[in-house]
Write a protein that holds these residues in place. Structure first.
Motif, PDB file in Angstrom:
ATOM      1  N   GLY A  96       0.776  -1.231   0.000  1.00 41.71           N
ATOM      2  CA  GLY A  96       0.000   0.000   0.000  1.00 41.71           C
ATOM      3  C   GLY A  96       0.806   1.279   0.000  1.00 41.71           C
ATOM      4  O   GLY A  96       0.237   2.367  -0.076  1.00 41.71           O
ATOM      5  N   GLY A  97       2.125   1.173   0.096  1.00 41.40           N
ATOM      6  CA  GLY A  97       2.961   2.370   0.105  1.00 41.40           C
ATOM      7  C   GLY A  97       3.318   2.829  -1.294  1.00 41.40           C
ATOM      8  O   GLY A  97       2.936   2.208  -2.284  1.00 41.40           O
ATOM      9  N   ILE A  98       4.070   3.919  -1.347  1.00 40.21           N
ATOM     10  CA  ILE A  98       4.544   4.466  -2.616  1.00 40.21           C
ATOM     11  C   ILE A  98       6.052   4.655  -2.495  1.00 40.21           C
ATOM     12  O   ILE A  98       6.535   5.188  -1.499  1.00 40.21           O
ATOM     13  N   PHE A  99       6.776   4.245  -3.536  1.00 35.24           N
ATOM     14  CA  PHE A  99       8.233   4.318  -3.500  1.00 35.24           C
ATOM     15  C   PHE A  99       8.746   5.209  -4.618  1.00 35.24           C
ATOM     16  O   PHE A  99       8.357   5.066  -5.766  1.00 35.24           O
ATOM     17  N   ILE A 100       9.635   6.165  -4.250  1.00 37.58           N
ATOM     18  CA  ILE A 100      10.474   6.843  -5.230  1.00 37.58           C
ATOM     19  C   ILE A 100      11.895   6.809  -4.691  1.00 37.58           C
ATOM     20  O   ILE A 100      12.110   6.840  -3.491  1.00 37.58           O
ATOM     21  N   SER A 101      12.825   6.734  -5.584  1.00 38.02           N
ATOM     22  CA  SER A 101      14.224   6.582  -5.217  1.00 38.02           C
ATOM     23  C   SER A 101      14.834   7.905  -4.758  1.00 38.02           C
ATOM     24  O   SER A 101      14.427   8.977  -5.193  1.00 38.02           O
ATOM     25  N   THR A 102      15.816   7.813  -3.910  1.00 36.57           N
ATOM     26  CA  THR A 102      16.503   9.015  -3.426  1.00 36.57           C
ATOM     27  C   THR A 102      17.246   9.739  -4.546  1.00 36.57           C
ATOM     28  O   THR A 102      17.555  10.913  -4.410  1.00 36.57           O
ATOM     29  N   GLU A 103      17.506   9.054  -5.661  1.00 38.32           N
ATOM     30  CA  GLU A 103      18.159   9.708  -6.798  1.00 38.32           C
ATOM     31  C   GLU A 103      17.309  10.852  -7.350  1.00 38.32           C
ATOM     32  O   GLU A 103      17.814  11.775  -7.970  1.00 38.32           O
ATOM     33  N   SER A 104      16.001  10.800  -7.135  1.00 36.18           N
ATOM     34  CA  SER A 104      15.090  11.833  -7.643  1.00 36.18           C
ATOM     35  C   SER A 104      14.982  13.026  -6.699  1.00 36.18           C
ATOM     36  O   SER A 104      14.466  14.073  -7.088  1.00 36.18           O
ATOM     37  N   LEU A 105      15.449  12.887  -5.472  1.00 41.01           N
ATOM     38  CA  LEU A 105      15.259  13.940  -4.475  1.00 41.01           C
ATOM     39  C   LEU A 105      15.998  15.251  -4.766  1.00 41.01           C
ATOM     40  O   LEU A 105      15.437  16.321  -4.538  1.00 41.01           O
ATOM     41  N   PRO A 106      17.239  15.249  -5.268  1.00 42.64           N
ATOM     42  CA  PRO A 106      17.893  16.537  -5.533  1.00 42.64           C
ATOM     43  C   PRO A 106      17.107  17.404  -6.527  1.00 42.64           C
ATOM     44  O   PRO A 106      16.960  18.607  -6.319  1.00 42.64           O
TER      45      PRO A 106
END
Length: 185
Positions: A96-106
């Motif tokens: 039920g969660g959502i994942f985005i990678s830390t590479e997208s954070l900057p």
């Protein structure tokens, strides 16, 4: 986790859709915003709205990540992450969660910083009430409607619009919207 591979979404739908607990789509070096891929994802999510869909991509471009999330996917995994992270991201999406990678954070931080700077710049130019009137103007609302919705007198709305036009150095409501888009979007 049992993994079954298919060479297309159509093949998966024909043979295994009802037995699946989630779908991982490997777009490889393709862009999620390509019309064909975007339409396949949209169709899949429309047909199976409760089924978690996760994207595996060679990219971590924020534009693609945001497009995928807007479509309703539950995860966007760059292929550069390790298998352990990939498995955990899939598990998170399945639960039920959502994942985005830390590479997208900057890139996300950069966009937020730009938006914050624009917001501060607008706050320096316009009063709180003028911002409210601007929001209504952007929706194409007439002065009477703006006055009613903001609980103001129509004459007060006209004063705010006149002040906004002076600050932007424009002559009419249409130019107000054009100038605001030019300055802040």
């Amino acid at each position: 986790m049992t993994i079954v591979l298919f060479n297309s979404i159509e093949t998966w739908m024909a043979k295994y859709a009802e037995a699946s607990s989630g779908v991982l789509i490997n777009v490889g070096s393709h862009d999620v915003t390509e019309p064909r891929i975007e339409e396949e994802i949209r169709t899949l999510l429309t047909r199976f709205p409760d089924l978690p869909v996760i994207i595996l991509s060679d990219s971590h471009d924020l534009r693609q990540v945001l497009t995928a999330l807007e479509l309703g996917v539950r995860g966007f995994i760059p292929s550069a992450v390790g298998i352990a992270v990939c498995v955990k991201a899939i598990s998170l999406a399945l639960s039920g969660g959502i994942f985005i990678s830390t590479e997208s954070l900057p890139e996300l931080r950069r966009l937020m910083s730009v938006a914050d700077q624009q917001e501060r710049k607008r706050a320096e130019i316009f009063t709180y009430r003028e911002e409210d009137v601007i929001a209504m103007l952007k929706l194409g609302k007439a002065n009477k409607i703006i006055a009613y919705e903001l609980d103001l007198q129509e004459s007060t709305v006209k004063v705010h619009i006149r002040n906004i036009m002076k600050k932007l150095k424009v002559r009419n409501r249409t130019e107000v919207i054009f100038k605001l888009n030019e300055l802040f979007d």
